[in-house]
Write a protein that holds these residues in place. Structure first.
Motif, PDB file in Angstrom:
ATOM      1  N   MET A   1      16.290  50.576  -9.296  1.00  0.00           N
ATOM      2  CA  MET A   1      15.307  49.731  -8.618  1.00  0.00           C
ATOM      3  C   MET A   1      16.025  49.101  -7.469  1.00  0.00           C
ATOM      4  SD  MET A   1      11.969  46.665  -9.462  1.00  0.00           S
ATOM      5  CE  MET A   1      12.460  47.181 -11.745  1.00  0.00           C
ATOM      6  N   SER A   2      14.943  49.497  -6.393  1.00  0.00           N
ATOM      7  CA  SER A   2      15.137  48.464  -4.981  1.00  0.00           C
ATOM      8  C   SER A   2      14.058  47.358  -5.454  1.00  0.00           C
ATOM      9  CB  SER A   2      14.747  49.118  -3.634  1.00  0.00           C
ATOM     10  OG  SER A   2      13.307  50.039  -3.314  1.00  0.00           O
ATOM     11  N   VAL A   3      15.066  46.542  -4.430  1.00  0.00           N
ATOM     12  CA  VAL A   3      14.302  44.376  -4.131  1.00  0.00           C
ATOM     13  C   VAL A   3      13.011  44.758  -3.219  1.00  0.00           C
ATOM     14  CG1 VAL A   3      14.327  42.812  -3.148  1.00  0.00           C
ATOM     15  CG2 VAL A   3      16.371  43.836  -4.974  1.00  0.00           C
TER      16      VAL A   3
ATOM     17  N   GLY B   1       6.420  46.162  -4.880  1.00  0.00           N
ATOM     18  CA  GLY B   1       6.305  45.009  -5.343  1.00  0.00           C
ATOM     19  C   GLY B   1       7.331  44.165  -5.941  1.00  0.00           C
ATOM     20  N   VAL B   2       8.781  44.300  -5.794  1.00  0.00           N
ATOM     21  CA  VAL B   2       8.937  43.135  -6.386  1.00  0.00           C
ATOM     22  C   VAL B   2       9.990  42.617  -5.611  1.00  0.00           C
ATOM     23  CG1 VAL B   2      12.027  42.970  -6.716  1.00  0.00           C
ATOM     24  CG2 VAL B   2      10.600  45.334  -7.206  1.00  0.00           C
ATOM     25  N   ARG B   3       9.847  42.365  -4.051  1.00  0.00           N
ATOM     26  CA  ARG B   3       9.576  40.884  -3.199  1.00  0.00           C
ATOM     27  C   ARG B   3       8.573  40.435  -3.241  1.00  0.00           C
ATOM     28  NH1 ARG B   3      10.842  43.702   2.450  1.00  0.00           N
ATOM     29  NH2 ARG B   3      12.324  43.953   1.720  1.00  0.00           N
ATOM     30  N   PRO B   4       7.600  40.693  -2.855  1.00  0.00           N
ATOM     31  CA  PRO B   4       6.403  39.670  -3.487  1.00  0.00           C
ATOM     32  C   PRO B   4       6.439  38.584  -4.681  1.00  0.00           C
ATOM     33  CG  PRO B   4       5.060  41.472  -2.872  1.00  0.00           C
ATOM     34  CD  PRO B   4       6.541  41.830  -2.985  1.00  0.00           C
ATOM     35  N   TRP B   5       6.842  39.957  -5.955  1.00  0.00           N
ATOM     36  CA  TRP B   5       6.569  39.163  -7.135  1.00  0.00           C
ATOM     37  C   TRP B   5       8.323  38.019  -6.673  1.00  0.00           C
ATOM     38  CZ3 TRP B   5      10.816  38.399 -10.265  1.00  0.00           C
ATOM     39  CH2 TRP B   5      10.941  38.477 -11.496  1.00  0.00           C
TER      40      TRP B   5
ATOM     41  N   ARG C   1      -3.161  37.021  -0.630  1.00  0.00           N
ATOM     42  CA  ARG C   1      -3.445  38.744  -0.350  1.00  0.00           C
ATOM     43  C   ARG C   1      -3.187  39.334  -2.068  1.00  0.00           C
ATOM     44  NH1 ARG C   1       0.864  42.243  -0.268  1.00  0.00           N
ATOM     45  NH2 ARG C   1       2.241  41.137  -1.932  1.00  0.00           N
ATOM     46  N   ASP C   2      -2.533  39.420  -2.765  1.00  0.00           N
ATOM     47  CA  ASP C   2      -2.515  39.876  -4.299  1.00  0.00           C
ATOM     48  C   ASP C   2      -4.190  39.892  -4.633  1.00  0.00           C
ATOM     49  OD1 ASP C   2      -0.160  40.068  -3.692  1.00  0.00           O
ATOM     50  OD2 ASP C   2       0.656  39.879  -5.640  1.00  0.00           O
ATOM     51  N   VAL C   3      -5.010  38.692  -4.289  1.00  0.00           N
ATOM     52  CA  VAL C   3      -6.560  39.071  -5.129  1.00  0.00           C
ATOM     53  C   VAL C   3      -6.779  39.370  -4.077  1.00  0.00           C
ATOM     54  CG1 VAL C   3      -8.032  37.502  -5.322  1.00  0.00           C
ATOM     55  CG2 VAL C   3      -6.124  36.764  -5.924  1.00  0.00           C
ATOM     56  N   ILE C   4      -6.892  39.738  -3.448  1.00  0.00           N
ATOM     57  CA  ILE C   4      -7.798  40.336  -2.024  1.00  0.00           C
ATOM     58  C   ILE C   4      -7.795  41.309  -1.337  1.00  0.00           C
ATOM     59  CG2 ILE C   4      -8.187  40.187   0.713  1.00  0.00           C
ATOM     60  CD1 ILE C   4      -7.873  37.619   0.980  1.00  0.00           C
TER      61      ILE C   4
END
Length: 111
Positions: A1-3, A7-11, A72-75
């Motif tokens: 798995m890449s960073v 969606g890993v970076r926002p997490w 951003r995620d909600v929008i």
């Protein structure tokens, strides 16, 4: 798995910023309990200390990053019109950028 993918970076940004925000609030509350601030001069003196000044600036950036990822995620999940989504995200980005510049000016002016 890449960073960078999936969606890993926002997490990671959300989690790291949350940890920093929590530590900062606890540490700042502890310093206020040990040494209460009475007036504006005390606040200015405390925030003009380089360590606290930098930690507060990092707090502001972490808060803005945390809020950005959340909004951003909600929008992206609930606003289906691409034009409206772009407009909202652009407005939030401009607003958060202005808040970051404002915080930098305030904190830099204390030195």
């Amino acid at each position: 798995m890449s960073v960078g993918g999936g969606g890993v970076r926002p997490w990671v940004v959300q989690r790291v910023s949350a940890v920093y925000l929590g530590f900062y609030v606890i540490a700042f509350a502890a310093t206020l309990m040990l040494s209460p601030v009475v007036d504006f001069v005390d606040w200015r003196e405390r925030l003009s200390q380089p360590g606290i000044n930098v930690a507060t600036l990092l707090f502001v950036f972490a808060l803005l990053a945390h809020a950005w990822v959340g909004l951003r995620d909600v929008i992206m999940d609930y606003v289906h019109s691409a034009a409206l989504r772009f407009g909202l995200l652009s407005a939030i980005a401009i607003y958060f950028s202005a808040m970051a510049v404002w915080a930098m000016r305030i904190l830099a002016g204390l030195w």
